[in-house]
Design an enzyme around this catalytic site. Structure first.
Site, PDB file in Angstrom:
ATOM      1  N   GLY A 114       0.759  -1.245   0.000  1.00  0.00           N
ATOM      2  CA  GLY A 114       0.000   0.000   0.000  1.00  0.00           C
ATOM      3  C   GLY A 114       0.784   1.287   0.000  1.00  0.00           C
ATOM      4  N   GLY A 115       2.084   1.249  -0.191  1.00  0.00           N
ATOM      5  CA  GLY A 115       2.851   2.488  -0.222  1.00  0.00           C
ATOM      6  C   GLY A 115       2.412   3.420  -1.335  1.00  0.00           C
ATOM      7  N   CYS A 123       9.652  -3.814 -10.009  1.00  0.00           N
ATOM      8  CA  CYS A 123      10.900  -3.729  -9.246  1.00  0.00           C
ATOM      9  C   CYS A 123      11.872  -4.796  -9.756  1.00  0.00           C
ATOM     10  CB  CYS A 123      10.643  -3.867  -7.752  1.00  0.00           C
ATOM     11  SG  CYS A 123       9.763  -5.369  -7.266  1.00  0.00           S
TER      12      CYS A 123
END
Length: 448
Positions: free
Chosen positions: A263-264, A376
Site C-alpha cells: 500500500g505504499g 521492481c
C-alpha cells in the site's frame, strides 16, 4: 522438598538469535522459503515471539549478511575446508556460514562467533560430530579469511552467474559490477513522509534525498520510531516512491492501483487527493494494506480480487497504476534471498502475467487516461520489452516521456526513450549505507 533442586541453566546469550538465524538460512537455502514468509505472518518462525528486540535485530543482520555475501562465503569456506562444506548436516553448513559472516563483516568478537557456532552444531544431533571441524575452520577464518575475501573482491561472486551475465549484457560489465557492489552493503531505511521532510529527517537523524524521501540508518523496530504511531510517514524505498508521482496533479481523479499491497503507492495517491481503488488478490495483504491506511488516516476503496479477472466500473478510471508482480531482482538490497530463490526461467512466467495485466489495464482506462506501469525488476523483459510489446499491440496508446525535471533533475534515471530506470548503483554516497536505490522500471502511457 521440590523434586528439582536447582533451576535449569539459562541459555548462553545470543545463542537463540543464532539458532533462529540458522533455521531461517536453512529455510531459504534448503527449503526455498522466502525471508518474508519466515519473518512475518502465519508462517513466521515460532521462536521470534520470545526473542527480545535486540536479539531479533541481530538475527536479521546475521541472515541478511549470510545471504548478501553467500558467494564470497562459499569461496572462503571452500578454501578452508579440505572436503567442502558437510552436505549431510545442514546445521553444520549454516553454523559455518553464520560464524564466518560474523568474523568477516560484523562487529562481533571472533571468539564469540566461533564459540556460539560450535554450540549451534553441538545442539544438533546430526551435526554434533562436526563441532571440532567447525571450531577449527572458523579459527582459521579469523586468521586467514579477510585475505581470502580480498582475493575475489573484484569477481562479484555474491550474485548468481546467470544474473550477473544478464546485467552485464544489458547494462554493460562496468555498471553490472557497480550494481553488484552496491548490493553487498546493508541498505538504509527510506521513508515517504506526509509533509515537512526536513523536519522528519532531523528527528530521525537522516537526510532528505533529492527525490524527497527521507533516508536514515536507524536500526531497531520501525514501529518505535517517532512519527510511526501518529501516521506521519511510511517505509518505502526512494525508487518505489517515484512511479506514483508520474501522474502529475490527480486531485479528485479516479485512480486504480492494481496489485496494490502493501500500500505504499496507494497511500501516495490518496495523499495527493485521488479517489483510489486498491486491488490485490491476497486477503492477508489487503488486510495489511487497510491497517496501513488506517494508521496513516488515508482513505481508499480496497478490493480483494485478481486484477486480471476483475470487472471494474463501467466508466473506467482516469489513471491506472500497475506495480506488477515480477522477479523482484531490483529489491535484492532489501531482500537478499531473491538472489538465491529466483531462476532465470522465472522471467518468462512473469512476463506472461505482466502482459495480461497490461492488456486488462487498457480496457479499464478512460480515453485520455494515464497508465503508469512499473516493476521492481532489473530484467528488460519485465520493463522495456513489456512496454514496447504493448505499444506495438495497442495503437491507441502512446508513451508520454518522463522529463528529468519530474524526478528531481536526476537525468541518469531517465532512459533515452523517456522511461524511468533506477539501478542499485544510483545515488552513490561516501557512506555506502546511505547510497543506492532499488532497481525500478516505470513507463507512462496515455490512451487516445
Amino acid at each position: 522438598m521440590p523434586s528439582q533442586r536447582f533451576a535449569p541453566p539459562s541459555e548462553v546469550p545470543g545463542l537463540a538469535a543464532r539458532r533462529i538465524a540458522a533455521d531461517i538460512v536453512d529455510g531459504v537455502l534448503q527449503k526455498h522459503r522466502t525471508l518474508d514468509e519466515q519473518l512475518d505472518g502465519s508462517g513466521a518462525h515460532p521462536g521470534l515471539k520470545t526473542l527480545p528486540d535486540r536479539d531479533r535485530a541481530l538475527m536479521r543482520r546475521l541472515v541478511a549478511t549470510v545471504l548478501r555475501r553467500l558467494g564470497t562465503l562459499g569461496h572462503v569456506l571452500s578454501r578452508l575446508l579440505d572436503k567442502g562444506i558437510p552436505s549431510d548436516a545442514p546445521r553444520a553448513q549454516s553454523a559455518l556460514l553464520i560464524g564466518a559472516a560474523q568474523i568477516l563483516w560484523m562487529d562481533v568478537p571472533d571468539h564469540a562467533a566461533v564459540d556460539l557456532s560450535v554450540r549451534l552444531v553441538q545442539s544438533d544431533r546430526r551435526a554434533a560430530r562436526y563441532a571440532g571441524l567447525v571450531n577449527a575452520v572458523l579459527r582459521r577464518c579469523a586468521r586467514e579469511g579477510k585475505a581470502l575475501v580480498e582475493e575475489v573482491a573484484a569477481q562479484s561472486l555474491d550474485l548468481p552467474p546467470w544474473m550477473l551475465a544478464r546485467w552485464s549484457a544489458h547494462y554493460g560489465e562496468t555498471v553490472a559490477r557497480d550494481m553488484a557492489l552496491a548490493l553487498s552493503h546493508d541498505p538504509s531505511l527510506d521513508l515517504t513522509v506526509k509533509s515537512d521532510a526536513a523536519q522528519w529527517a532531523s528527528r530521525l537523524h537522516g537526510e532528505v534525498l533529492p527525490t524527497g524521501s527521507v533516508r536514515t540508518v536507524l536500526h531497531g523496530a520501525v514501529t518505535t520510531l517517532p512519527g510511526f504511531a501518529e501516521g506521519q510517514w511510511w517505509v518505502q524505498d526512494a525508487a518505489a516512491a517515484l512511479p506514483a508521482r508520474l501522474f502529475g496533479d490527480i486531485e479528485g481523479k479516479s485512480i486504480a492501483d492494481l496489485c496494490a499491497a502493501p500500500g505504499g503507492k496507494t497511500a501516495q495517491l490518496a495523499l495527493a487527493g485521488a479517489h483510489v481503488t486498491a486491488i490485490d488478490r491476497s486477503p492477508a495483504r489487503v488486510a495489511r494494506l487497510r491497517e496501513n491506511l488506517t494508521r496513516l488516516s488515508l482513505q481508499a476503496e480496497t478490493i480483494v480480487a485478481d486484477a486480471v479477472e476483475w470487472a471494474g466500473p463501467a466508466d473506467g478510471f482516469d489513471g491506472i497504476l500497475i506495480d506488477a508482480p515480477c522477479t523482484s531482482t531490483g529489491t535484492i538490497r532489501r531482500h537478499p534471498d531473491v538472489s538465491w530463490l529466483r531462476q532465470e526461467s522465472d522471467i518468462a512466467a512473469m512476463t506472461v502475467l505482466q502482459r495480461r495485466l497490461l492488456q486488462k489495464s487498457v480496457s479499464l482506462l478512460k480515453p485520455g487516461g494515464t497508465l503508469v506501469y512499473c516493476t521492481c525488476s532489473l530484467e528488460p523483459e519485465e520493463g522495456e520489452h513489456a512496454v514496447a510489446a504493448l505499444l506495438a499491440a495497442e495503437p491507441g496508446l502512446r508513451r508520454v516521456p518522463i522529463d528529468a525535471s519530474e524526478v528531481s533533475g536526476l537525468s541518469e534515471i531517465v532512459t533515452p526513450e523517456g522511461d524511468l530506470r533506477t539501478l542499485p548503483s544510483h545515488l552513490p554516497n561516501a557512506d555506502p549505507k546511505l547510497g543506492g536505490l532499488d532497481g525500478f522500471f516505470a513507463a507512462r502511457l496515455v490512451k487516445s
